[in-house]
Design an enzyme around this catalytic site. Structure first.
Site, mmCIF file in Angstrom:
data_model
loop_
_atom_site.group_PDB
_atom_site.id
_atom_site.type_symbol
_atom_site.label_atom_id
_atom_site.label_comp_id
_atom_site.label_asym_id
_atom_site.label_seq_id
_atom_site.Cartn_x
_atom_site.Cartn_y
_atom_site.Cartn_z
ATOM 1 N N ASP A 180 0.814 -1.218 0.000
ATOM 2 C CA ASP A 180 0.000 0.000 0.000
ATOM 3 C C ASP A 180 0.843 1.263 0.000
ATOM 4 O O ASP A 180 0.304 2.361 -0.205
ATOM 5 C CB ASP A 180 -0.918 0.016 1.231
ATOM 6 C CG ASP A 180 -2.078 -0.954 1.101
ATOM 7 O OD1 ASP A 180 -2.545 -1.160 -0.031
ATOM 8 O OD2 ASP A 180 -2.502 -1.513 2.122
ATOM 9 N N CYS A 181 2.127 1.129 0.264
ATOM 10 C CA CYS A 181 2.995 2.305 0.355
ATOM 11 C C CYS A 181 3.786 2.560 -0.918
ATOM 12 O O CYS A 181 4.609 3.486 -0.959
ATOM 13 C CB CYS A 181 3.945 2.164 1.538
ATOM 14 S SG CYS A 181 3.096 2.111 3.123
#
Length: 811
Positions: free
Chosen positions: A483-484
């Site tokens: 997600d980063c």
């Protein structure tokens, strides 16, 4: 150093000091009512949803840490203390916390008085039960006072901690007999209340926090406990609590037992009231009556133990390695069940406010618990699929209470849809229930029509093929599994969300990881299509999968390892051409798991690169070299200090992908080496470094670039639990559920002589003995079932209720 020990016979971890490096917690509840409890009695309780139905308050990031819970204060002739040490922190003559499966027992002793508080949620029951035993272990009579304490949350945990102008005026309670009822907002739209009871006459009570604590006091110095007398306060606004005051007289050697209950009640709209503004207490009284005696508590505890024995008995190992056995037989499957219940919503690192159930997360968690509770796995699959969009995309999260997609996070995480295929296939392999594919399942909770679950899987598959970039690789969207890694965000605004902000919505940023996932999950979709008689669809899917395999090798391999992605500008990420972030763990694991590059020798190259460039004494780092500055084109991954979280931390969730990948190429010694490096039971001796619980996995361990290398964070709620369970039980030990039976395909360290597995599968019992007389890692020489040789390495599906002896010789 250790702070306790494993009691394998009782399936407990025993903590011998309250001063653990971090609060070491446990979970209570299995169905709808849940609680978190630390080794010093901290934590909180909720019904179904940790945000929308929070019963008790908890303040994260507090000073001191873990301040707030379900406490019992003892007043003994002017001396007051708490058996869990916190929050009073008086020295104890004896302390012990036993975290078991669904219960926690804390014992404290001081000045000849021993107090044990046992907490659990009975099966099928919407309440926590606390049994408090007070024992006089001195030679003199004792006259003591016991004060319970908990602080009510005003239901919506987010609103409770933000909307003070309203909330400080609305708190309401009722007190009747020995029960304190919390009824804030019940006068209007709510039909639910909480209660806190005790099974004997009380000598006092308090429901107003300020009265209980006294002006300017904290939980460590409450006025009521220090003076030994309740204030009999009735909350009116401000902060409602529940405290019972009970005076006890104990002869030398005498023990008295008290049973407290924190419960949740919902009343039908037409049955809300007994009389004007008096709540209907009949359901609460019936619940309290069900646990009025020690015999009833003991019976419920026995039922709870039998429940867990049944679940854990579905797969167990008999081996010479105690650490392996306790991980496989007790703690890893237990953690998998907790992640089923919680997803990533409520831990000591997740507040229960910011996130609901993850689409990607919950599908992966299925892999770890589907064999234990297949019926609930089926329900979870339908719940997940019901939030999918009709174009195959998906909400990233949904709320467990409403089962509606979470608009605050939204969609656009392009790996999400594929996990529905993986989760559904795992369920069908375990159960043989193809009927789930015919279930009519809504899109976007009914806002976009509905279709069969199989059609949902088709749209998941096609979501990838409909969203390809310049190289023919899948577009990453807002992010893929990581997600980063935010390749379309380009955020320069402080406080802007990397996950929900898309400042440059391009059609160029591609993910090699999603390509690997597509090739891994796609064959299950093709097989399910074929088994439905859709030969043309199966052939089409296989053609797409093979094309993606070729493209991944052509455009996704960087000479010695797989690339991670292409960014918005079409530049490589995870390449030797990069100054930082040259190699990432995710595509090496998943592409090899998918079989990409195995025949060409590329898979072995990639895994050797992982070993040489990413591995540490504490596990495998996410990428190297760490990012030393913020890269606008990469997003959040480069915001973390080097060695932490996604910036070259040891992200434990993806370590088992490498473990499984090593079994794909037959390297059993390497597979087990990578498994053991992050398995909690193997880290118990370095608890002062690791800090987190030595009985469950953490999400992250600090990497070699970090100030505190080897220190873990974010324990309990992580896909690490499910994937490591798959890695050890299926990939290494080699017992793999498949469509037509149990496939036996171990990949183990060469030195192992063998082991035995007990496995329940579709109602039949398989007693499997694995023998390794030639000391190899992989390869099945022979299989016998009930003394008869069978062809191949797939055990047939037997009639439910039967038991079968299996002997497997490797060679």
């Amino acid at each position: 150093m250790k702070f306790g020990y494993f009691d394998d016979a009782n399936k407990e971890y025993v903590i011998q000091t309250p001063k653990t490096p971090y609060p070491w917690i446990n979970y209570l509840g299995n169905e709808q009512f849940f609680g978190l409890i630390s080794n010093t009695a901290g934590g909180y309780s909720f019904y179904r949803d940790a945000r929308l139905r929070r019963l008790t308050r908890y303040r994260y990031n507090n000073v001191p840490l873990d301040n707030g819970g379900r406490y019992f204060y003892v007043h003994d002739e002017g001396d007051y203390w708490t058996p869990g040490w916190m929050p009073v922190k008086r020295d104890l003559d004896f302390y012990e916390c036993r975290h078991g499966l669904g219960y926690t027992s804390i014992t404290g002793e001081r000045n000849g008085l021993r107090v044990n508080q046992l907490a659990f949620v009975p099966l099928g029951f919407n309440a926590e039960v606390y049994r408090v035993k007070v024992s006089n272990v001195s030679d003199s009579p004792k006259r003591v006072s016991l004060f319970s304490y908990l602080e009510f949350c005003l239901w919506n945990a987010h609103d409770d901690m933000t909307n003070f102008q309203r909330n400080l005026s609305i708190g309401e309670v009722e007190i009747e007999d020995s029960v304190i009822y919390h009824k804030t907002e019940y006068r209007e739209r709510r039909n639910h209340y909480a209660y806190y009871s005790v099974n004997r006459r009380i000598d006092g009570f308090d429901t107003d926090r300020d009265t209980f604590l006294g002006a300017f006091n904290g939980l460590d110095t409450p006025q009521v406990a220090s003076e030994g007398k309740s204030g009999n306060s009735v909350a009116s606004g401000w902060s409602p609590i529940a405290s019972h005051g009970i005076n006890l007289e104990l002869a030398p050697g005498e023990e008295q037992s008290l049973i407290f209950m924190l419960g949740y009640v919902e009343n039908p709209q037409e049955e809300k009231w007994e009389s004007l503004n008096v709540i209907n207490k009949k359901p609460a009284k019936a619940m309290i009556e069900a646990f009025a005696t020690d015999a009833q508590v003991d019976s419920a505890l026995a039922d709870l133990a039998a429940y867990w024995d049944g679940l854990l008995g579905k797969y167990s190992i008999q081996s010479s390695d105690d650490k392996l056995s306790r991980m496989v037989n007790i703690w890893n499957p237990y953690q998998c069940m907790v992640t089923f219940n919680m997803s990533r919503s409520a831990s000591y690192f997740e507040s229960g406010i910011g996130r609901g159930m993850g689409f990607r997360d919950s599908n992966q968690d299925l892999l770890g618990f589907v064999h234990q509770i297949p019926d609930r796995a089926r329900e979870r699959i339908i719940d997940i699929a019901s939030t999918q969009f009709d174009d195959g995309g998906a909400y990233h999260q949904y709320q467990p209470l409403t089962k509606q997609g979470n608009n605050e996070v939204g969609s656009g995480f392009n790996d999400d849809p594929l996990w529905l295929i993986t989760g559904t296939a795992a369920y069908i392999k375990e159960t043989g229930d193809y009927g789930i594919l015919d279930e009519d399942v809504p899109f976007d909770s009914g806002r976009q029509g509905s279709a069969t679950l199989f059609e949902h899987l088709k749209r998941s598959f096609d979501h990838v093929t409909n969203n390809l970039g310049p190289h023919g690789l899948p577009l990453i969207g807002r992010a893929d599994w990581n997600d980063c890694l935010n390749l379309n965000c380009f955020s320069n605004e402080p406080g802007e969300s990397f996950q929900t902000t898309t400042n440059l919505d391009g059609k160029t940023a591609e993910s090699v990881f999603i390509a690997g996932l597509f090739v891994f999950a796609g064959p299950d979709y093709a097989e399910l299509a074929r088994r439905r008689g859709l030969e043309d669809e199966a052939t089409r899917a296989e053609r797409e999968i093979e094309n993606m395999r070729k493209i991944t090798i052509e455009h996704g391999f960087d000479g010695d390892w797989f690339l991670r992605a292409y960014d918005y500008h079409g530049e490589k990420i995870g390449s030797h051409e990069n100054e930082e972030g040259q190699i990432f763990i995710e595509p090496q694991g998943f592409c090899v798991m998918a079989g990409i590059g195995v025949e060409e020798g590329l898979a072995e190259k990639a895994l050797n690169s992982v070993r040489d460039r990413l591995e540490t004494d504490y596990g495998i780092m996410l990428q190297q070299p760490a990012y030393s500055k913020y890269y606008l084109n990469l997003g959040e991954i480069s915001t973390y200090p080097p060695g932490y979280k996604e910036n070259a931390g040891i992200f434990c969730h993806n370590n088992p992908w490498v473990t499984i990948a090593e079994t794909v190429i037959g390297r059993g010694d390497r597979a087990f080496e990578t498994y053991a490096k992050i398995a909690p039971a193997y880290l118990e001796d370095i608890s002062e470094v690791h800090r987190m619980e030595p009985y469950v996995y953490s999400q992250m361990i600090a990497g070699k670039d970090a100030v505190r290398e080897g220190e873990a964070k974010n324990s309990w709620l992580t896909g690490t639990a499910a994937w490591n369970y798959v890695a050890i039980t299926q990939a290494i030990l080699g017992i793999q559920p498949d469509y037509d039976g149990l496939r036996i395909d171990p990949c183990i360290p060469q030195a192992w002589d063998g082991y035995s597995i007990s496995r329940s599968f579709r109602g039949a019992e398989y007693k499997i003995e694995i023998r390794n007389p030639h000391h190899i890692s992989k390869g099945v020489k022979s299989v016998t079932v009930d003394g008869k040789a069978v062809e191949g390495n797939v055990l047939p599906v037997f009639e439910a209720g039967t038991s079968h002896e299996v002997v497997v010789e490797l060679g």
